[in-house]
Design a protein around this motif. Structure first.
Motif, short mmCIF file in Angstrom:
data_model
loop_
_atom_site.label_atom_id
_atom_site.label_comp_id
_atom_site.label_asym_id
_atom_site.label_seq_id
_atom_site.Cartn_x
_atom_site.Cartn_y
_atom_site.Cartn_z
N PRO A 138 -1.68 -0.68 5.06
CA PRO A 138 -1.57 0.72 4.62
C PRO A 138 -2.43 1.06 3.41
O PRO A 138 -3.05 2.13 3.35
CB PRO A 138 -0.08 0.88 4.31
CG PRO A 138 0.59 -0.15 5.16
CD PRO A 138 -0.35 -1.30 5.23
N LEU A 139 -2.51 0.17 2.42
CA LEU A 139 -3.29 0.47 1.22
C LEU A 139 -4.77 0.63 1.54
O LEU A 139 -5.42 1.55 1.03
CB LEU A 139 -3.11 -0.65 0.18
CG LEU A 139 -1.80 -0.69 -0.59
CD1 LEU A 139 -1.75 -1.92 -1.47
CD2 LEU A 139 -1.61 0.57 -1.43
N VAL A 140 -5.30 -0.25 2.37
CA VAL A 140 -6.74 -0.24 2.66
C VAL A 140 -7.07 0.78 3.74
O VAL A 140 -7.98 1.60 3.59
CB VAL A 140 -7.20 -1.65 3.08
CG1 VAL A 140 -8.69 -1.64 3.43
CG2 VAL A 140 -6.93 -2.64 1.96
N ALA A 141 -6.31 0.76 4.84
CA ALA A 141 -6.59 1.69 5.94
C ALA A 141 -6.39 3.14 5.50
O ALA A 141 -7.09 4.04 5.98
CB ALA A 141 -5.69 1.38 7.14
N GLY A 142 -5.43 3.37 4.59
CA GLY A 142 -5.18 4.73 4.11
C GLY A 142 -6.14 5.19 3.05
O GLY A 142 -6.07 6.35 2.63
N GLY A 143 -7.04 4.32 2.58
CA GLY A 143 -8.00 4.71 1.57
C GLY A 143 -7.42 4.81 0.18
O GLY A 143 -8.02 5.42 -0.70
#
Length: 685
Positions: free
Chosen positions: A159-164
């Motif tokens: 979530p942290l990376v994919a969500g930007g």
């Protein structure tokens, strides 16, 4: 929630992070033989090498009792605030677990408090590495560096990376020494800033200027969104606004709206990256995306797939059918119909207010225009600006002018635009022809009522267009009548240049015509195909490949004209050359006869005008009786005679007219017979 509460909550959580960092620094100093070494982090001493070889990984214990007590106080203060704080909303919208929230706070700490930069440099054992690395962040959260449950929080699909929310820099470094960075927009959002990311300034457009209007289908669409519909395709019918319907439905379910210009999005340096920022912005704000026109993204499948799979409501708007290749997931398809007369009139009146002239009915004055409510709002503002020039109220002509200004400019590159400058009084035609032309204008005004509300043309895929044929000899007034019709309707006239349409290569003519029809559908104007028999001619028996492709071209035109939603006029000197199938699809046929003597007398007087000085010897009765000329030729004669009079610096004389008639005869290939010119035969040359 006030920005102050969001700010206080983030700073409170940052204090918990600071306590954890302080313990980590203190623990590091107890094992450091030279804690005051000024070159710390620039080299590795022998003693440090031995220490590293003997040392086992020591994550910072977490949660610590002190941390827990401080965290409880911070969260209790947040509970006492009105409404949820942004950090909690962000965790909910992006699907973050508690560990993700801690990692996010650790990563954003240097952007909120500059003291964390040297502290992270010390913990990283490198003064140049002033942000938290993956390894440092994991240790500060009590996670062993080699444990999978901590490392997966930095995977590409986490979530942290994919969500930007977190960017991992230094891809060339080992995994644990890669630096963590939080985009400025995310940090600003946590502190209460609602301004969109600067990267979106050229992509986001103002929402439709009209709201709180009852639109066809808005309740049904809002219900679908409320039940969890994420991907929606809004297919616009002429005169409908998919962006307005989408924005209205999103507002009904309490979601903010981000309206995206797809053409600008496709023109950015990296459209896919910009789309990722768009999706992050929508998730931060809890908003829905309204993207139009989807046709601008048709050749960018990766971009469309990113939008189609975004975990927010995405409403794509376009005029045509949905292409299944645009997305692996099928969208909810919703047809957007044009707003009714009541909505259009309400929009006009709400935008004009007291500036509307007394007794002016805006809906009736603009019935021939296919305008959606946002276009009406812009047209009303344009009409008010024009009225400000003279200090008057808004009347019918100003309403029509404002409506014309909403036309797209794409058609001007494919057809010649003519701003009408003539009216019904300028036409000299038989009563039957004038009646037919008035009937054609009436059809244009009331087609929305007859074909839309009364459904007098159901089924068959036929559009709501109006197609008329003006047929007659050259110079009998066909083109001028088209201009008068456009003027009466308050529309511009677009004359199609056949030279730019007809192409010798197979299929190119159809492509050129398709461009014209597509652009014409976006324009409130009258489309004139002069010399229409050149492209609407009869189909023939197939004797060779050329005949076959010519017939295919005609078949395409038959289908395209039938689905056309605009106003089109065909003019021809050779009606017999038109294909019978075209004639059957015409709404009105107006035959322009060669004028008789009485009409020719009126034409002579009208063409000479009232400003041109006339000599006493003019015999217009003789001209009308003797010279069998159409109106176009009479106008040409009048212009030639006027030039002769101007050169001689005197009023126009009968000799000028006779000489000009002789010149016109020769231009037309006709003989100048003495019996036709009578007493003026010697002037015919």
């Amino acid at each position: 929630m006030s920005p102050g509460a969001d700010h206080a909550h983030v700073l409170g959580r940052l204090a918990v992070v600071e306590a954890r960092v302080r313990r980590a620094v203190a623990a590091r100093r107890t094992t450091d033989p030279q804690p005051d070494d000024p070159f710390r982090g620039l080299y590795v001493s022998d003693h440090r090498v031995e220490q590293l070889l003997d040392e086992t990984e020591r994550p910072v214990p977490w949660p610590d009792p002190v941390d827990e007590a401080l965290l409880r106080r911070v969260e209790q203060d947040a509970d006492a605030a009105r409404g949820p704080v942004r950090l909690r909303l962000l965790a909910e919208r992006f699907g973050l677990v508690p560990l993700d929230v801690e990692l996010l706070l650790l990563a954003t700490a240097p952007d909120l408090d500059s003291r964390f930069e040297p502290l992270y440099g010390y913990l990283n054992d490198d003064v140049s590495r002033r942000r938290a690395t993956i390894g440092t962040a994991l240790r500060l959260c009590g996670c062993a560096e080699a444990r999978l449950d901590g490392r997966v929080r930095f995977g590409h699909d986490a979530p942290l990376v994919a969500g930007g929310l977190v960017v991992i820099d230094d891809a060339e470094r080992p995994f644990l020494s890669r630096a963590l960075r939080v985009p400025d927009r995310v940090t600003a959002h946590l502190l209460g800033d609602d301004r969109p990311d600067p990267a979106l300034l050229d992509v986001l457009v103002a929402p439709p200027p009209v709201g709180h209007l009852p639109l066809p289908g808005d309740e049904a669409l809002a219900g679908a969104l409320d039940r969890g519909a994420c991907l929606v395709y809004l297919r616009e019918q002429p005169g409908a606004s998919g962006s307005l319907l989408g924005a209205t439905a999103l507002e009904r379910v309490g979601r903010p709206v981000l309206t995206v210009d797809a053409t600008r999005l496709a023109a950015t340096a990296d459209p896919v990256a910009t789309a990722g920022v768009l999706v992050r912005e929508a998730r931060l704000a809890g908003a829905g995306l309204v993207v139009e026109p989807v046709t601008a993204l048709a050749d960018r499948p990766a971009l469309l797939r990113l939008l189609a799979t975004a975990p927010v409501s995405v409403l794509l708007v376009g005029p045509g059918a949905w292409d299944p290749g645009w997305s692996f997931e099928p969208p909810l398809q919703f047809t957007v119909t044009a707003a009714g007369v009541e909505v259009r009139e309400s929009t006009w009146r709400s935008m004009l207010g007291a500036r509307l002239g007394e007794g002016v009915d805006p809906a009736r004055e603009t019935a021939q225009f296919q305008l959606d409510p946002p276009q009406i709002a812009r047209a009303a503002r344009a009409a008010v600006l024009q009225a400000d020039l003279t200090g008057t109220t808004v009347d019918g002509p100003l309403l029509r002018r404002g409506a014309r200004e909403q036309n797209a400019a794409g058609l001007e590159g494919l057809a010649r635009r003519i701003e009408p400058a003539v009216g019904w009084d300028d036409l000299v035609l038989p009563a039957a022809v004038l009646t037919a032309l008035h009937g054609l204008a009436a059809r244009a005004r009331h087609r929305d009522l007859v074909l839309g509300r009364w459904r007098m043309r159901p089924g068959g895929g036929r559009g709501h267009g109006l197609i008329g044929l003006l047929t007659g000899e050259s110079g009998t007034g066909k083109t001028m009548s088209a201009e008068v019709l456009a003027a009466d309707l308050g529309l511009d006239l677009y004359t199609v240049d056949l030279a730019s349409v007809v192409d010798k290569y197979v299929g190119e003519t159809e492509k050129n015509l398709e461009k014209i029809f597509v652009e014409a559908a976006r324009v409130n104007g009258v489309l004139l195909f002069d010399e229409a028999d050149a492209i609407f001619g009869k189909r023939s028996d197939v004797r060779d490949a050329q005949d076959r492709y010519a017939n295919m071209e005609s078949a395409y035109l038959l289908q395209r004209m039938e689905s056309f939603d605009g106003l089109a006029l065909l003019s021809t000197n050779l009606r017999a050359n038109l294909d019978d199938a075209f004639v059957r699809r015409l709404d009105v046929i107006v035959d322009f006869p060669t004028p008789g003597e009485a009409l020719r007398r009126a034409l002579w007087d009208r063409c000479l005008g009232t400003r041109l000085p006339r000599a006493h010897d003019l015999d217009l009765d003789f001209c009308a009786r003797a010279f069998d000329l159409a109106g176009g030729s009479i106008r040409a004669v009048a212009v030639t005679a006027a030039y002769r009079a101007a050169e001689a610096a005197r009023p126009v004389e009968m000799g000028d007219l006779v000489t000009a008639v002789a010149a016109e005869y020769r231009k037309l290939g006709r003989l100048c017979l003495d019996r036709e010119f009578g007493a003026y035969a010697d002037l015919a040359g």
